[in-house]
Design a protein around this motif. Structure first.
Motif, PDB file in Angstrom:
ATOM      1  N   LEU A 198      10.668  -4.930 -17.127  1.00  0.00           N
ATOM      2  CA  LEU A 198      10.831  -4.851 -15.811  1.00  0.00           C
ATOM      3  C   LEU A 198      10.436  -3.969 -13.990  1.00  0.00           C
ATOM      4  CD1 LEU A 198      14.724  -4.262 -16.177  1.00  0.00           C
ATOM      5  CD2 LEU A 198      13.243  -6.484 -15.915  1.00  0.00           C
ATOM      6  N   LEU A 199      10.149  -3.646 -14.925  1.00  0.00           N
ATOM      7  CA  LEU A 199       8.650  -2.151 -14.209  1.00  0.00           C
ATOM      8  C   LEU A 199       7.559  -2.595 -13.898  1.00  0.00           C
ATOM      9  CD1 LEU A 199       7.830   0.231 -12.939  1.00  0.00           C
ATOM     10  CD2 LEU A 199       7.225   1.808 -14.797  1.00  0.00           C
ATOM     11  N   GLN A 200       7.281  -3.464 -14.822  1.00  0.00           N
ATOM     12  CA  GLN A 200       5.968  -4.069 -13.987  1.00  0.00           C
ATOM     13  C   GLN A 200       6.248  -5.717 -13.224  1.00  0.00           C
ATOM     14  OE1 GLN A 200       2.591  -4.381 -16.174  1.00  0.00           O
ATOM     15  NE2 GLN A 200       3.349  -2.774 -17.334  1.00  0.00           N
ATOM     16  N   ALA A 201       7.320  -6.157 -12.442  1.00  0.00           N
ATOM     17  CA  ALA A 201       8.145  -6.846 -12.147  1.00  0.00           C
ATOM     18  C   ALA A 201       8.691  -6.128 -10.642  1.00  0.00           C
ATOM     19  CB  ALA A 201       8.759  -7.379 -12.749  1.00  0.00           C
ATOM     20  N   GLU A 202       8.858  -4.964 -10.756  1.00  0.00           N
ATOM     21  CA  GLU A 202       9.339  -4.577 -10.207  1.00  0.00           C
ATOM     22  C   GLU A 202       8.951  -4.410  -8.351  1.00  0.00           C
ATOM     23  OE1 GLU A 202      12.437  -3.545  -7.565  1.00  0.00           O
ATOM     24  OE2 GLU A 202      12.846  -2.241 -10.021  1.00  0.00           O
ATOM     25  N   THR A 203       9.402  -5.095  -7.496  1.00  0.00           N
ATOM     26  CA  THR A 203       8.881  -4.708  -5.976  1.00  0.00           C
ATOM     27  C   THR A 203       9.612  -3.764  -5.364  1.00  0.00           C
ATOM     28  OG1 THR A 203      10.520  -6.448  -5.705  1.00  0.00           O
ATOM     29  CG2 THR A 203       8.134  -7.364  -6.098  1.00  0.00           C
ATOM     30  N   ARG A 204      10.485  -2.571  -5.864  1.00  0.00           N
ATOM     31  CA  ARG A 204      11.982  -2.176  -4.993  1.00  0.00           C
ATOM     32  C   ARG A 204      11.941  -1.436  -4.876  1.00  0.00           C
ATOM     33  NH1 ARG A 204      15.890  -5.411  -7.774  1.00  0.00           N
ATOM     34  NH2 ARG A 204      14.936  -5.209  -9.392  1.00  0.00           N
ATOM     35  N   LEU A 205      10.415  -0.842  -5.109  1.00  0.00           N
ATOM     36  CA  LEU A 205       9.856   1.100  -5.700  1.00  0.00           C
ATOM     37  C   LEU A 205       8.840   1.387  -4.351  1.00  0.00           C
ATOM     38  CD1 LEU A 205       8.886   1.169  -9.324  1.00  0.00           C
ATOM     39  CD2 LEU A 205      10.778   2.845  -7.663  1.00  0.00           C
ATOM     40  N   ALA A 206       9.567   2.144  -3.048  1.00  0.00           N
ATOM     41  CA  ALA A 206       8.543   2.208  -2.018  1.00  0.00           C
ATOM     42  C   ALA A 206       8.574   3.145  -1.919  1.00  0.00           C
ATOM     43  CB  ALA A 206      10.151   2.231  -0.396  1.00  0.00           C
ATOM     44  N   ALA A 207       6.768   3.385  -1.176  1.00  0.00           N
ATOM     45  CA  ALA A 207       6.807   4.827  -1.313  1.00  0.00           C
ATOM     46  C   ALA A 207       5.447   5.257  -0.656  1.00  0.00           C
ATOM     47  CB  ALA A 207       6.189   5.740  -3.015  1.00  0.00           C
ATOM     48  N   ARG A 208       5.332   5.839   0.476  1.00  0.00           N
ATOM     49  CA  ARG A 208       3.874   6.165   1.350  1.00  0.00           C
ATOM     50  C   ARG A 208       3.403   7.150   1.156  1.00  0.00           C
ATOM     51  NH1 ARG A 208       6.826   5.311   6.825  1.00  0.00           N
ATOM     52  NH2 ARG A 208       5.551   6.881   7.364  1.00  0.00           N
ATOM     53  N   ARG A 209       3.667   8.164   0.341  1.00  0.00           N
ATOM     54  CA  ARG A 209       2.952   9.578  -0.073  1.00  0.00           C
ATOM     55  C   ARG A 209       2.215   9.583  -1.658  1.00  0.00           C
ATOM     56  NH1 ARG A 209       4.859  15.539   0.010  1.00  0.00           N
ATOM     57  NH2 ARG A 209       2.773  16.272  -0.896  1.00  0.00           N
ATOM     58  N   TYR A 210       3.555   9.008  -2.790  1.00  0.00           N
ATOM     59  CA  TYR A 210       3.334   8.366  -3.941  1.00  0.00           C
ATOM     60  C   TYR A 210       2.701   6.866  -4.235  1.00  0.00           C
ATOM     61  CZ  TYR A 210       4.235  13.552  -3.804  1.00  0.00           C
ATOM     62  OH  TYR A 210       4.768  14.839  -3.644  1.00  0.00           O
ATOM     63  N   PHE A 211       1.832   6.413  -3.291  1.00  0.00           N
ATOM     64  CA  PHE A 211       2.038   4.652  -4.222  1.00  0.00           C
ATOM     65  C   PHE A 211       1.141   5.286  -5.041  1.00  0.00           C
ATOM     66  CE2 PHE A 211      -1.006   5.606  -0.251  1.00  0.00           C
ATOM     67  CZ  PHE A 211      -1.358   4.843  -0.955  1.00  0.00           C
ATOM     68  N   LYS A 212      -0.366   6.005  -5.042  1.00  0.00           N
ATOM     69  CA  LYS A 212      -1.195   6.022  -6.616  1.00  0.00           C
ATOM     70  C   LYS A 212      -0.418   6.575  -7.530  1.00  0.00           C
ATOM     71  CE  LYS A 212      -4.871   6.414  -2.900  1.00  0.00           C
ATOM     72  NZ  LYS A 212      -5.966   7.858  -2.603  1.00  0.00           N
ATOM     73  N   VAL A 213      -0.118   7.382  -7.560  1.00  0.00           N
ATOM     74  CA  VAL A 213       0.796   7.853  -9.419  1.00  0.00           C
ATOM     75  C   VAL A 213       1.230   7.495  -9.381  1.00  0.00           C
ATOM     76  CG1 VAL A 213       2.336   9.379  -7.310  1.00  0.00           C
ATOM     77  CG2 VAL A 213       1.664   9.565  -9.973  1.00  0.00           C
ATOM     78  N   ARG A 214       2.738   6.190  -8.868  1.00  0.00           N
ATOM     79  CA  ARG A 214       3.377   5.459  -9.034  1.00  0.00           C
ATOM     80  C   ARG A 214       2.328   4.605  -9.289  1.00  0.00           C
ATOM     81  NH1 ARG A 214       5.090   0.976  -3.908  1.00  0.00           N
ATOM     82  NH2 ARG A 214       3.140   0.899  -4.681  1.00  0.00           N
ATOM     83  N   ASP A 215       1.792   3.872  -8.532  1.00  0.00           N
ATOM     84  CA  ASP A 215       0.975   2.281  -9.817  1.00  0.00           C
ATOM     85  C   ASP A 215       0.081   2.962 -10.549  1.00  0.00           C
ATOM     86  OD1 ASP A 215       1.494   1.239  -7.536  1.00  0.00           O
ATOM     87  OD2 ASP A 215      -0.264   0.923  -6.532  1.00  0.00           O
ATOM     88  N   ALA A 216      -0.770   4.334 -11.150  1.00  0.00           N
ATOM     89  CA  ALA A 216      -1.240   4.594 -12.175  1.00  0.00           C
ATOM     90  C   ALA A 216      -0.458   4.421 -13.258  1.00  0.00           C
ATOM     91  CB  ALA A 216      -1.355   6.169 -11.749  1.00  0.00           C
ATOM     92  N   PHE A 217       1.152   4.937 -13.140  1.00  0.00           N
ATOM     93  CA  PHE A 217       1.856   4.977 -14.323  1.00  0.00           C
ATOM     94  C   PHE A 217       2.634   3.424 -14.381  1.00  0.00           C
ATOM     95  CE2 PHE A 217       3.579   9.324 -13.559  1.00  0.00           C
ATOM     96  CZ  PHE A 217       4.092   9.967 -14.626  1.00  0.00           C
ATOM     97  N   ILE A 218       2.521   2.589 -13.693  1.00  0.00           N
ATOM     98  CA  ILE A 218       2.743   1.110 -13.470  1.00  0.00           C
ATOM     99  C   ILE A 218       1.421   0.255 -14.781  1.00  0.00           C
ATOM    100  CG2 ILE A 218       2.796  -0.784 -13.268  1.00  0.00           C
ATOM    101  CD1 ILE A 218       4.596   0.358 -10.777  1.00  0.00           C
ATOM    102  N   ALA A 219       0.730   1.116 -13.678  1.00  0.00           N
ATOM    103  CA  ALA A 219      -0.952   0.586 -15.041  1.00  0.00           C
ATOM    104  C   ALA A 219      -1.115   0.595 -16.387  1.00  0.00           C
ATOM    105  CB  ALA A 219      -2.428   1.004 -13.795  1.00  0.00           C
ATOM    106  N   ALA A 220      -0.773   2.598 -16.656  1.00  0.00           N
ATOM    107  CA  ALA A 220      -0.560   2.419 -18.047  1.00  0.00           C
ATOM    108  C   ALA A 220       0.365   1.659 -18.864  1.00  0.00           C
ATOM    109  CB  ALA A 220      -0.647   4.179 -17.922  1.00  0.00           C
ATOM    110  N   SER A 221       1.475   1.549 -18.083  1.00  0.00           N
ATOM    111  CA  SER A 221       2.564   1.217 -18.566  1.00  0.00           C
ATOM    112  C   SER A 221       2.259   0.467 -20.251  1.00  0.00           C
ATOM    113  CB  SER A 221       4.076   1.078 -18.415  1.00  0.00           C
ATOM    114  OG  SER A 221       3.545  -0.353 -17.160  1.00  0.00           O
TER     115      SER A 221
END
Ligand code: FE
Length: 195
Positions: free
Chosen positions: A48-71
């Protein structure tokens, strides 16, 4: 390759942690972080996280994407398996450790996790001996803490939970991703609070 993904994530987490005054005041980012081997464990909510599109971030998008990439490499936790929390929660709530038990790094000073909840999920009241701070990285959620008013927290907000203070969370139309830090007593997992 795998190690590079973890190292990138740690670097982004360190930046987010050290640049946030409230989180740094709660617990400085540790100097003793060391690499450890991860035994991956897949659970359905990681998809679900891999497919999630409702996780808006302006400041922390890099760490958000890094958590998803490692998931896909992570040892996803099954903290509430075998409890009466219900199948829907087990199917949709997701948490893995980055620094600490089951994580790609270890420290004697703190544990660090990521928590993901899709929209419309109730994370019931629970508590643990560790003191805890949630930094919302993306999306938003309602935070409930015993003895305090409910607050809606979004990106950049921190919710601190005292040792054994019962707390709960609820998402509405957005998902939420939070970086969670534990200090003092991180050997004991959370348990549901009898209400
Ligand atoms: Fe907690």
């Amino acid at each position: 390759m795998t190690r590079a993904i973890w190292d990138h994530l740690l670097s982004e987490v360190r930046k987010a942690h050290t640049s946030h005054p409230g989180l740094s005041a709660f617990c400085p980012f540790p100097e003793d972080v060391r690499e450890v081997e991860v035994l991956p464990n897949h659970i359905p909510p990681s998809d679900l996280l891999q497919a999630e599109t409702r996780l808006a971030a302006r400041r922390y998008f890099k760490v958000r994407d890094a958590f998803i990439a490692a998931s896909p490499l992570a040892r996803w936790r099954e903290t509430y398996r075998g409890t009466d929390i219900g199948q829907d929660f087990l199917d949709r709530f997701a948490c893995y450790c980055l620094i600490g038990a089951g994580g790609a790094f270890a420290s004697n000073l703190m544990s660090g996790f990521v928590v993901y909840m899709p929209p419309g999920l109730w994370y019931p009241w629970h508590h643990h001996p560790a003191e805890e701070a949630y930094l919302v990285l993306a999306g938003e959620a309602r935070f409930f803490r015993e003895g305090q008013p409910m607050e809606v927290f979004g990106e950049g907000d921190v919710s601190v939970h005292a040792s054994n203070q019962p707390h709960a969370m609820k998402t509405e139309d957005q998902a939420v991703m939070a970086y969670v830090v534990w200090r003092n007593g991180f050997g004991t997992p959370p348990v549901l609070t009898k209400t």
